[in-house]
Structure formats: structure tokens, C-alpha cells
Design an enzyme around this catalytic site. Structure first.
Site, PDB file in Angstrom:
ATOM      1  N   HIS A  21       0.939  -1.262   0.065  1.00 20.01           N
ATOM      2  CA  HIS A  21       0.021  -0.021   0.072  1.00 20.01           C
ATOM      3  C   HIS A  21       0.819   1.338  -0.123  1.00 20.01           C
ATOM      4  O   HIS A  21       1.565   1.499   0.999  1.00 20.01           O
ATOM      5  CB  HIS A  21      -1.084  -0.139   1.339  1.00 20.01           C
ATOM      6  CG  HIS A  21      -2.233   0.653   1.240  1.00 20.01           C
ATOM      7  ND1 HIS A  21      -3.156   0.792   0.383  1.00 20.01           N
ATOM      8  CD2 HIS A  21      -2.496   1.814   1.924  1.00 20.01           C
ATOM      9  CE1 HIS A  21      -4.004   1.493   0.507  1.00 20.01           C
ATOM     10  NE2 HIS A  21      -3.720   2.305   1.539  1.00 20.01           N
ATOM     11  N   LYS A 166     -10.234   6.298  -3.690  1.00 20.66           N
ATOM     12  CA  LYS A 166      -9.343   7.301  -3.505  1.00 20.66           C
ATOM     13  C   LYS A 166      -8.090   7.061  -4.017  1.00 20.66           C
ATOM     14  O   LYS A 166      -7.509   5.778  -3.787  1.00 20.66           O
ATOM     15  CB  LYS A 166      -9.156   7.599  -1.928  1.00 20.66           C
ATOM     16  CG  LYS A 166      -8.076   8.295  -1.175  1.00 20.66           C
ATOM     17  CD  LYS A 166      -8.672   8.727   0.138  1.00 20.66           C
ATOM     18  CE  LYS A 166      -7.397   8.712   1.110  1.00 20.66           C
ATOM     19  NZ  LYS A 166      -7.696   9.405   2.658  1.00 20.66           N
ATOM     20  N   LYS A 168      -3.886   7.311  -3.684  1.00 18.02           N
ATOM     21  CA  LYS A 168      -2.671   8.440  -3.058  1.00 18.02           C
ATOM     22  C   LYS A 168      -1.587   8.575  -3.967  1.00 18.02           C
ATOM     23  O   LYS A 168      -1.086   7.870  -4.623  1.00 18.02           O
ATOM     24  CB  LYS A 168      -2.181   7.151  -1.976  1.00 18.02           C
ATOM     25  CG  LYS A 168      -3.035   6.600  -1.094  1.00 18.02           C
ATOM     26  CD  LYS A 168      -3.634   7.340  -0.123  1.00 18.02           C
ATOM     27  CE  LYS A 168      -3.049   7.753   0.864  1.00 18.02           C
ATOM     28  NZ  LYS A 168      -3.709   8.560   2.013  1.00 18.02           N
ATOM     29  N   ASP A 197      -5.578  11.853  -2.443  1.00 19.52           N
ATOM     30  CA  ASP A 197      -4.913  12.266  -1.157  1.00 19.52           C
ATOM     31  C   ASP A 197      -3.469  12.601  -1.433  1.00 19.52           C
ATOM     32  O   ASP A 197      -2.785  11.633  -1.962  1.00 19.52           O
ATOM     33  CB  ASP A 197      -5.240  11.362  -0.154  1.00 19.52           C
ATOM     34  CG  ASP A 197      -4.669  11.645   1.298  1.00 19.52           C
ATOM     35  OD1 ASP A 197      -4.259  12.752   1.207  1.00 19.52           O
ATOM     36  OD2 ASP A 197      -5.087  10.816   2.298  1.00 19.52           O
ATOM     37  N   GLU A 223      -7.276  15.767  -1.109  1.00 18.49           N
ATOM     38  CA  GLU A 223      -7.183  15.833   0.390  1.00 18.49           C
ATOM     39  C   GLU A 223      -5.644  16.264   0.632  1.00 18.49           C
ATOM     40  O   GLU A 223      -4.837  15.680   0.158  1.00 18.49           O
ATOM     41  CB  GLU A 223      -7.511  14.300   0.779  1.00 18.49           C
ATOM     42  CG  GLU A 223      -7.176  14.085   2.192  1.00 18.49           C
ATOM     43  CD  GLU A 223      -7.528  12.683   2.657  1.00 18.49           C
ATOM     44  OE1 GLU A 223      -8.336  11.787   1.785  1.00 18.49           O
ATOM     45  OE2 GLU A 223      -7.307  12.297   3.698  1.00 18.49           O
ATOM     46  N   ASP A 248      -6.882  17.041   6.463  1.00 17.49           N
ATOM     47  CA  ASP A 248      -6.552  15.663   7.157  1.00 17.49           C
ATOM     48  C   ASP A 248      -5.835  15.919   8.093  1.00 17.49           C
ATOM     49  O   ASP A 248      -5.675  16.247   9.325  1.00 17.49           O
ATOM     50  CB  ASP A 248      -6.600  14.606   6.242  1.00 17.49           C
ATOM     51  CG  ASP A 248      -5.910  13.090   6.822  1.00 17.49           C
ATOM     52  OD1 ASP A 248      -6.420  13.222   8.315  1.00 17.49           O
ATOM     53  OD2 ASP A 248      -5.841  12.104   6.260  1.00 17.49           O
ATOM     54  N   LYS A 272     -10.946  11.558  12.148  1.00 15.15           N
ATOM     55  CA  LYS A 272     -10.565  10.390  12.559  1.00 15.15           C
ATOM     56  C   LYS A 272     -10.454  10.276  14.123  1.00 15.15           C
ATOM     57  O   LYS A 272      -9.868  11.164  14.619  1.00 15.15           O
ATOM     58  CB  LYS A 272      -8.945  10.100  12.120  1.00 15.15           C
ATOM     59  CG  LYS A 272      -8.939  10.130  10.560  1.00 15.15           C
ATOM     60  CD  LYS A 272      -7.685   9.852  10.070  1.00 15.15           C
ATOM     61  CE  LYS A 272      -7.410  10.120   8.566  1.00 15.15           C
ATOM     62  NZ  LYS A 272      -6.256   9.797   8.028  1.00 15.15           N
ATOM     63  N   GLU A 326     -14.045   6.037   4.713  1.00 17.95           N
ATOM     64  CA  GLU A 326     -13.170   5.362   4.210  1.00 17.95           C
ATOM     65  C   GLU A 326     -12.619   4.259   5.097  1.00 17.95           C
ATOM     66  O   GLU A 326     -11.621   3.815   5.221  1.00 17.95           O
ATOM     67  CB  GLU A 326     -11.899   6.349   3.702  1.00 17.95           C
ATOM     68  CG  GLU A 326     -11.319   6.971   4.912  1.00 17.95           C
ATOM     69  CD  GLU A 326     -10.168   7.670   4.468  1.00 17.95           C
ATOM     70  OE1 GLU A 326      -9.750   7.991   3.265  1.00 17.95           O
ATOM     71  OE2 GLU A 326      -9.185   8.175   5.493  1.00 17.95           O
TER      72      GLU A 326
HETATM   73  C1  MUC Z   1      -5.021   9.027   5.170  1.00 19.58           C
HETATM   74  O1  MUC Z   1      -4.012   9.947   4.969  1.00 19.58           O
HETATM   75  O2  MUC Z   1      -6.132   9.514   4.674  1.00 19.58           O
HETATM   76  C2  MUC Z   1      -6.777   6.608   4.442  1.00 19.58           C
HETATM   77  C3  MUC Z   1      -6.623   5.755   3.508  1.00 19.58           C
HETATM   78  C4  MUC Z   1      -5.437   5.211   3.226  1.00 19.58           C
HETATM   79  O3  MUC Z   1      -5.317   4.449   2.216  1.00 19.58           O
HETATM   80  O4  MUC Z   1      -4.669   6.108   4.074  1.00 19.58           O
HETATM   81  C5  MUC Z   1      -5.148   6.640   4.928  1.00 19.58           C
HETATM   82  C6  MUC Z   1      -4.448   7.881   5.396  1.00 19.58           C
HETATM   83 MG    MG Z   2      -5.604  11.646   4.332  1.00 20.17          MG
END
Ligand code: MUC
Ligand code: MG
Length: 372
Positions: A21, A166, A168, A197, A223, A248, A272, A326
């Protein structure tokens, strides 16, 4: 009701992930959970979890540090304390330790789980009642490979598990990242919502360039594009673009929420339970955001089943949760330490109806995956 806290155990658990991941700041091959077992004088046991991402690369508490803090400072402070008064127990912890929100979240969760079991009601009922029992849950595409991400998205769309994805980004150049995101959005079209994000990886100029291109590509939500300290830059980006900007890492608890609302720094808040130091802290953070016109989103620190369901009970009680959640953490790991894994279907995580968090530890699995 007479029950005091007899003992608290903090256990490090390493669970392998189903694939690597990749985030801007770390690549995860496993997830480490800190599982808390809080035993009470009436025989009731509460379970809690503290979890972060990539050791110390995401937050300023590590799994090992959380265990040390609980063992050395927090557990002794709770020994013999009334187990039925969660607020009083947490106030005691706030006197003993500043900060350490993730560790406190695990203990508050365990107290709530125990109290729910004692009274025979779900944690969401203790928090005032669930207004929804199904929480829309997205999936993060983060394999690092565009084609593989598209295949993953198609699979979950087909199985009606997720319809929002989402991505990254922030590891590669802005242009490479935008090309990757645009290819996935083109492949999925209007069948799925796509968000990104950046995990603080861009400076303001990169963010201005990147967001303009992502907006044109039809991306729904951006994000944390810039470092968490740069709230003025975040506010300028939120004012400049139509696509919503989500806070975030810059948003921990209610005090941050107030500052972000005052500065019009974002359009959406990623809540969170770890960042807000527990479920009640999250409700306070949410209330400030809601009052300030921020849309709310149920975020994750990629918790396992215990932490994920704690967050689910909390988010289920929020009157407004415009961006869903999420809460897919349990789906990212190959195996689990609970008897029944959380239920995901029809694009949602379904809230368990049993007392407390509504889950039970699988003792064999815990023994297998715990760090000795
Ligand atoms: C984050 O920064 O949001 C949330 C989903 C994911 O894959 O990582 C987290 C962290
Ligand atoms: Mg995030």
C-alpha cells in the site's frame, strides 16, 4: 453499578496487507495494531485499538511508543478507577499525560466497549444513537501501478463493494501523478467517484498546478495537498478552486477545527477517532466543523476491525456525513484477530448490532499475530 478497572494489557499485533500500500510518505507491507484489553472487577472486558500508518512517518505516536505510554503511564493511572464513568476516567488520563491521542483513543474505546457490554447496548447507543447503520465506504487504490489500480476498481465496482476510489499521490512528479489519476478516472467514467490524497507532499505552487489539472479531469475531492502547518496556503487553494479541499493531517481535535473554520482553510473535514483522541473528541471536532459549514468525512488511520468499528459507531451518530467514510482498514489486511470480520456490502460497511463494539477477539489468531 459497581465496577472498577482491574487490569489493562496493550498488545502489538502485526497483520500482513493483501498487497503493498503506497502512500506519499511510506509503503506498507503490514499493519501494526495496538490492541488494548481492559478487564473490570465485574468480569466485563473492553477491547480498544490504537493504530497509525508507517511507524512514525504519519503521526507523532508509533505503535511501540503507544504501548510504552499505556504500560508505563496510562494503565497505572486507571487501575481501581470506576469503569462505568468514561468521562471521569478520560479526565484522569488528561491529567497524567498531555497529548498521546492515539493511546487515549484505544483506552476510551475499551471503556465504551465494556460499558456497552455491561448495559447490553451498542457503543453508538451510548453516544446518543445511530442515525444510520450502513456507512458508505470507499477503497484506496494505492498499488503504485495504474493498470492494476483500474482492475482493482473494476472488481470492487462489479461486486458492489465500493463505488468511490481514493488515489494516493505525491510520490512522483505532479505531471506523472495527474496522468495516473486521469487514466483511472477516464477508465471508470461516471460509474465511480474518484478522489485524491496528496498527504502534504506538494508545495503551494505544485498544488495550484496539480489541482487545476485534477479539477479538469473530473476529480471530486482533493485531500491535504500541502504540509499541515501551511493553513494559509490551504485557505488560498480552497478559495481558488471549485473542487472541494479536505483537511486531514492539519486537523487533529476541536481546537484545530475552530482555527480551520475561522481561516476558511478547507471545505471538508476528515475526522479520525485517533486524531481526536477518541470517540467523544471526534464528536466535538465534528460539531465545530459542522457549525462552521464544513462537510464531514469519516476518515481512517487504516485501523483493524476493532478501531474501524469504534469509528463506525461514532460516525453512525453524526447527523450530517456528506462525504461518507473510508473505513476499509479490515479489508486491507490478509487476516484478522476478531471472530467475525466486519460486513461490507452494497458499497457500505454495516454497523454490528451487538452490545459494545459488537465484536469478539479470536484468541488463536491473536496469539498467532501478536508480537511476543
Ligand atoms: C490518510 O491520509 O487519509 C486513509 C486511506 C489510506 O489509504 O490511507 C489513509 C491515510
Ligand atoms: Mg489523508
Amino acid at each position: 453499578m459497581n465496577a472498577t478497572i482491574s487490569s489493562i494489557e496493550a498488545i502489538l499485533v502485526d497483520l500482513p496487507t493483501i498487497r503493498a500500500h503506497q502512500l506519499a510518505m511510506a509503503t506498507m507491507q503490514q499493519q501494526t495494531l495496538v490492541i488494548v484489553r481492559l478487564r473490570c472487577s465485574d468480569g466485563v472486558e473492553g477491547i480498544g485499538e490504537a493504530t497509525t500508518i508507517g511507524g512514525l512517518s504519519y503521526g507523532d505516536e508509533s505503535p511501540e511508543g503507544i504501548k510504552l505510554t499505556i504500560d508505563t503511564y496510562l494503565a497505572p493511572a486507571l487501575k481501581g478507577v470506576d469503569a462505568t464513568n468514561v468521562h471521569a476516567a478520560m479526565a484522569r488520563l488528561d491529567k497524567v499525560a498531555r497529548g498521546n491521542r492515539f493511546a487515549k483513543c484505544a483506552l476510551e474505546t475499551a471503556l465504551l466497549d465494556a460499558q456497552g457490554k455491561r448495559l447490553g447496548v451498542p457503543v453508538s447507543t451510548l453516544l446518543g444513537g445511530a442515525v444510520r447503520t450502513a456507512l458508505p465506504t470507499l477503497w484506496t487504490l494505492a498499488s503504485g501501478d495504474t493498470q492494476r489500480d483500474i482492475e482493482e476498481a473494476e472488481r470492487w465496482l462489479g461486486e458492489r463493494r465500493h463505488d468511490t476510489f481514493k488515489l494516493k499521490i505525491g510520490r512522483r512528479s505532479v505531471r506523472e501523478d495527474v496522468a495516473h489519476v486521469s487514466a483511472i478516472k477516464r477508465a471508470l467514467g461516471d460509474r465511480a467517484r474518484v478522489t485524491v490524497d496528496i498527504n502534504q507532499a506538494w508545495n503551494e505552487a505544485e498544488a495550484a498546478t496539480g489541482i487545476a489539472m485534477l479539477e479538469a479531469a473530473g476529480i471530486d475531492l482533493i485531500e491535504q495537498p500541502v504540509p499541515r502547518e501551511q493553513r494559509a496556503a490551504l485557505a488560498r487553494l480552497a478559495a481558488r478552486f471549485v473542487v472541494p479541499i479536505m483537511a486531514d493531517e492539519t486537523l487533529m481535535g476541536p481546537e484545530d477545527a475552530l482555527d480551520l473554520v475561522r481561516g476558511a482553510c478547507a471545505d471538508v473535514f476528515a475526522l479520525k477517532i485517533m486524531k481526536s483522541g477518541g470517540l467523544y473528541g471526534t464528536l466535538r471536532t465534528a460539531a465545530v466543523g459542522d457549525a462552521g459549514g464544513m462537510a464531514l468525512y469519516g476518515g481512517t488511520m487504516l485501523e483493524g476491525s476493532v478501531g474501524t468499528l469504534a469509528a463506525a459507531h461514532c460516525f453512525a451518530t453524526l447527523p450530517r456525513l456528506a462525504w461518507g467514510t473510508e473505513l476499509f482498514g479490515p479489508l486491507l489486511v490478509k487476516d484478522d484477530i476478531v471472530v467475525e470480520r466486519p460486513v461490507y456490502r452494497d458499497f457500505c460497511l454495516h454497523l454490528p448490532q451487538g452490545p459494545g463494539l459488537g465484536i469478539a477477539i479470536d484468541e488463536d489468531k491473536l496469539a498467532h499475530y501478536r508480537r511476543s
